[in-house]
Write a protein that holds these residues in place. Structure first.
Motif, PDB file in Angstrom:
ATOM      1  N   THR A  18       8.533  11.999  97.010  1.00  0.00           N
ATOM      2  CA  THR A  18       9.408  12.338  95.891  1.00  0.00           C
ATOM      3  C   THR A  18       9.754  13.821  96.032  1.00  0.00           C
ATOM      4  OG1 THR A  18       9.692  12.074  93.481  1.00  0.00           O
ATOM      5  CG2 THR A  18       7.628  13.049  94.231  1.00  0.00           C
ATOM      6  N   PRO A  19      10.909  14.271  95.570  1.00  0.00           N
ATOM      7  CA  PRO A  19      11.303  15.674  95.773  1.00  0.00           C
ATOM      8  C   PRO A  19      10.233  16.657  95.318  1.00  0.00           C
ATOM      9  CG  PRO A  19      13.162  14.424  94.947  1.00  0.00           C
ATOM     10  CD  PRO A  19      11.982  13.502  94.901  1.00  0.00           C
ATOM     11  N   GLY A  20       9.896  17.597  96.201  1.00  0.00           N
ATOM     12  CA  GLY A  20       8.938  18.643  95.874  1.00  0.00           C
ATOM     13  C   GLY A  20       7.484  18.262  96.035  1.00  0.00           C
ATOM     14  N   LEU A  21       7.225  17.066  96.583  1.00  0.00           N
ATOM     15  CA  LEU A  21       5.835  16.605  96.720  1.00  0.00           C
ATOM     16  C   LEU A  21       5.604  16.083  98.130  1.00  0.00           C
ATOM     17  CD1 LEU A  21       3.400  16.313  94.722  1.00  0.00           C
ATOM     18  CD2 LEU A  21       3.992  13.888  94.604  1.00  0.00           C
ATOM     19  N   GLU A  22       4.465  16.426  98.700  1.00  0.00           N
ATOM     20  CA  GLU A  22       4.083  15.924 100.015  1.00  0.00           C
ATOM     21  C   GLU A  22       2.686  15.325  99.935  1.00  0.00           C
ATOM     22  OE1 GLU A  22       4.399  18.871 103.034  1.00  0.00           O
ATOM     23  OE2 GLU A  22       6.543  19.204 102.727  1.00  0.00           O
ATOM     24  N   VAL A  23       2.468  14.236 100.694  1.00  0.00           N
ATOM     25  CA  VAL A  23       1.169  13.567 100.744  1.00  0.00           C
ATOM     26  C   VAL A  23       0.728  13.504 102.196  1.00  0.00           C
ATOM     27  CG1 VAL A  23      -0.134  11.478 100.206  1.00  0.00           C
ATOM     28  CG2 VAL A  23       1.729  12.203  98.696  1.00  0.00           C
ATOM     29  N   ASP A  24      -0.396  14.143 102.505  1.00  0.00           N
ATOM     30  CA  ASP A  24      -0.895  14.162 103.877  1.00  0.00           C
ATOM     31  C   ASP A  24      -1.535  12.832 104.246  1.00  0.00           C
ATOM     32  OD1 ASP A  24      -0.074  16.765 104.059  1.00  0.00           O
ATOM     33  OD2 ASP A  24      -2.061  17.641 103.760  1.00  0.00           O
ATOM     34  N   GLY A  25      -1.703  12.610 105.549  1.00  0.00           N
ATOM     35  CA  GLY A  25      -2.336  11.403 106.048  1.00  0.00           C
ATOM     36  C   GLY A  25      -3.852  11.437 105.908  1.00  0.00           C
ATOM     37  N   GLY A  26      -4.477  10.294 106.201  1.00  0.00           N
ATOM     38  CA  GLY A  26      -5.931  10.187 106.137  1.00  0.00           C
ATOM     39  C   GLY A  26      -6.433   9.158 107.121  1.00  0.00           C
ATOM     40  N   THR A  27      -7.750   9.102 107.304  1.00  0.00           N
ATOM     41  CA  THR A  27      -8.365   8.150 108.220  1.00  0.00           C
ATOM     42  C   THR A  27      -9.413   7.326 107.478  1.00  0.00           C
ATOM     43  OG1 THR A  27     -10.063   9.735 108.912  1.00  0.00           O
ATOM     44  CG2 THR A  27      -8.020   9.673 110.203  1.00  0.00           C
ATOM     45  N   ALA A  28      -9.666   6.106 107.969  1.00  0.00           N
ATOM     46  CA  ALA A  28     -10.680   5.244 107.373  1.00  0.00           C
ATOM     47  C   ALA A  28     -11.035   4.138 108.362  1.00  0.00           C
ATOM     48  CB  ALA A  28     -10.191   4.635 106.057  1.00  0.00           C
TER      49      ALA A  28
ATOM     50  N   ASP B 209     -13.093   1.364 103.880  1.00  0.00           N
ATOM     51  CA  ASP B 209     -13.343   2.496 102.997  1.00  0.00           C
ATOM     52  C   ASP B 209     -11.984   3.035 102.566  1.00  0.00           C
ATOM     53  OD1 ASP B 209     -14.623   4.413 101.539  1.00  0.00           O
ATOM     54  OD2 ASP B 209     -15.636   5.388 103.230  1.00  0.00           O
ATOM     55  N   LYS B 210     -11.956   4.071 101.771  1.00  0.00           N
ATOM     56  CA  LYS B 210     -10.709   4.590 101.228  1.00  0.00           C
ATOM     57  C   LYS B 210     -10.113   5.679 102.107  1.00  0.00           C
ATOM     58  CE  LYS B 210     -12.210   3.609  96.506  1.00  0.00           C
ATOM     59  NZ  LYS B 210     -12.550   4.176  95.186  1.00  0.00           N
ATOM     60  N   PHE B 211      -8.796   5.644 102.236  1.00  0.00           N
ATOM     61  CA  PHE B 211      -8.064   6.741 102.850  1.00  0.00           C
ATOM     62  C   PHE B 211      -7.929   7.856 101.815  1.00  0.00           C
ATOM     63  CE2 PHE B 211      -6.545   3.050 105.240  1.00  0.00           C
ATOM     64  CZ  PHE B 211      -6.601   3.507 106.552  1.00  0.00           C
ATOM     65  N   ASN B 212      -8.279   9.073 102.191  1.00  0.00           N
ATOM     66  CA  ASN B 212      -8.181  10.211 101.288  1.00  0.00           C
ATOM     67  C   ASN B 212      -6.974  11.054 101.671  1.00  0.00           C
ATOM     68  OD1 ASN B 212      -8.843  13.246 100.585  1.00  0.00           O
ATOM     69  ND2 ASN B 212     -10.102  12.008  99.217  1.00  0.00           N
ATOM     70  N   HIS B 213      -6.141  11.375 100.687  1.00  0.00           N
ATOM     71  CA  HIS B 213      -4.913  12.126 100.951  1.00  0.00           C
ATOM     72  C   HIS B 213      -4.880  13.416 100.140  1.00  0.00           C
ATOM     73  CE1 HIS B 213      -3.403   8.509 102.873  1.00  0.00           C
ATOM     74  NE2 HIS B 213      -3.641   7.835 101.763  1.00  0.00           N
ATOM     75  N   ARG B 214      -4.446  14.475 100.774  1.00  0.00           N
ATOM     76  CA  ARG B 214      -4.208  15.738 100.083  1.00  0.00           C
ATOM     77  C   ARG B 214      -2.763  15.748  99.598  1.00  0.00           C
ATOM     78  NH1 ARG B 214      -4.840  21.181 103.492  1.00  0.00           N
ATOM     79  NH2 ARG B 214      -3.179  20.089 104.623  1.00  0.00           N
ATOM     80  N   VAL B 215      -2.578  16.094  98.333  1.00  0.00           N
ATOM     81  CA  VAL B 215      -1.244  16.147  97.738  1.00  0.00           C
ATOM     82  C   VAL B 215      -0.832  17.610  97.609  1.00  0.00           C
ATOM     83  CG1 VAL B 215       0.171  15.488  95.768  1.00  0.00           C
ATOM     84  CG2 VAL B 215      -1.742  14.034  96.457  1.00  0.00           C
ATOM     85  N   ARG B 216       0.359  17.921  98.097  1.00  0.00           N
ATOM     86  CA  ARG B 216       0.830  19.302  98.082  1.00  0.00           C
ATOM     87  C   ARG B 216       2.177  19.421  97.385  1.00  0.00           C
ATOM     88  NH1 ARG B 216       1.097  21.279 104.012  1.00  0.00           N
ATOM     89  NH2 ARG B 216       1.738  19.123 104.377  1.00  0.00           N
ATOM     90  N   GLY B 217       2.342  20.517  96.664  1.00  0.00           N
ATOM     91  CA  GLY B 217       3.610  20.847  96.032  1.00  0.00           C
ATOM     92  C   GLY B 217       4.189  22.100  96.663  1.00  0.00           C
ATOM     93  N   PRO B 218       5.227  22.663  96.086  1.00  0.00           N
ATOM     94  CA  PRO B 218       5.860  23.863  96.652  1.00  0.00           C
ATOM     95  C   PRO B 218       4.900  25.047  96.796  1.00  0.00           C
ATOM     96  CG  PRO B 218       7.278  22.862  95.003  1.00  0.00           C
ATOM     97  CD  PRO B 218       5.966  22.149  94.915  1.00  0.00           C
TER      98      PRO B 218
END
Length: 214
Positions: A58-68, A90-99
């Motif tokens: 979505t505009p202004g938001l980034e979601v990084d990848g993860g491993t499991a 198990d769960k994939f963990n993602h870091r969420v980043r904004g501007p």
């Protein structure tokens, strides 16, 4: 997602009882007495995957990848056609980043049922396959509120496409590599209320695994 879990349990139950049902049709040797993968109806694969969502959901938001770690169980109707239950162990963990940088984290755990077609003979050294099915991915431990009201994500669901290759080691053991694409949006809720905003995550996974046939 409860109904999908019931379907998954039913499929696993069918796989568990399949060896007895197909006892007459699961010989491990061909007419010449050579050990063969042909006729084996069950395949279990354990491995791991990298999951990469859309980099700009979505505009202004980034979601990084993860491993499991991942697991799959397949029932083969014949040597070429299979039904696979696949999911993250198990769960994939993602870091969420904004501007301004990192604003939180979120976890997801997908599960899918697919029909697959495996090309070439069962004993071929390399066996490519394609699959198409349905998936659901549950989101949890959302920590992206920035100190405000809790932000939650609904379960993403939709079609999943798979392309992969099995590398036969012998009639029982094989290595697998695959790529999966999941198409589905997650609704954004704030303090338990819908916002009308959707995250278009549409993740890819790239996986490696080791499998056994029975």
């Amino acid at each position: 997602m409860a109904s999908f879990k019931k379907l998954s349990i039913a499929l696993l139950s069918a796989i568990a009882f399949a060896p007895a049902a197909f006892a007459q049709d699961t010989g491990s040797t061909d007419a010449s007495g050579t050990d063969t993968a042909s006729g084996k109806r069950i395949a279990i694969v354990g491995g791991g995957a990298i999951l990469q969502p859309d980099s700009n959901p979505t505009p202004g938001l980034e979601v990084d990848g993860g491993t499991a770690p991942t697991l799959s169980a397949s029932w083969y109707v014949n040597d070429n056609v299979a039904v696979e239950l696949w999911g993250a162990a198990d769960k994939f963990n993602h870091r969420v980043r904004g501007p301004q940088g990192k604003i939180g984290t979120v976890e997801q755990q997908p599960i899918a049922v697919s029909g697959q077609y495996h090309f070439r003979d069962a004993d071929a050294v390399m066996r490519p396959f394609l699959g198409l099915g349905y998936y659901e991915s549950n989101f949890s431990n959302e920590d992206i509120s920035g100190g405000g009201p809790h932000v939650g994500l609904s379960t993403a669901k939709g079609p999943i496409a798979t392309a992969g290759m099995d590398f036969n080691i012998n009639s029982r053991w094989f290595a697998r590599t695959d790529v999966r694409y999941m198409k589905g949006d997650a609704d954004v809720n704030v303090a338990g209320e819908g916002t009308g905003t959707e995250l278009t995550l549409d993740p890819w996974t790239v996986g490696l695994g080791l499998g056994a046939r029975f």
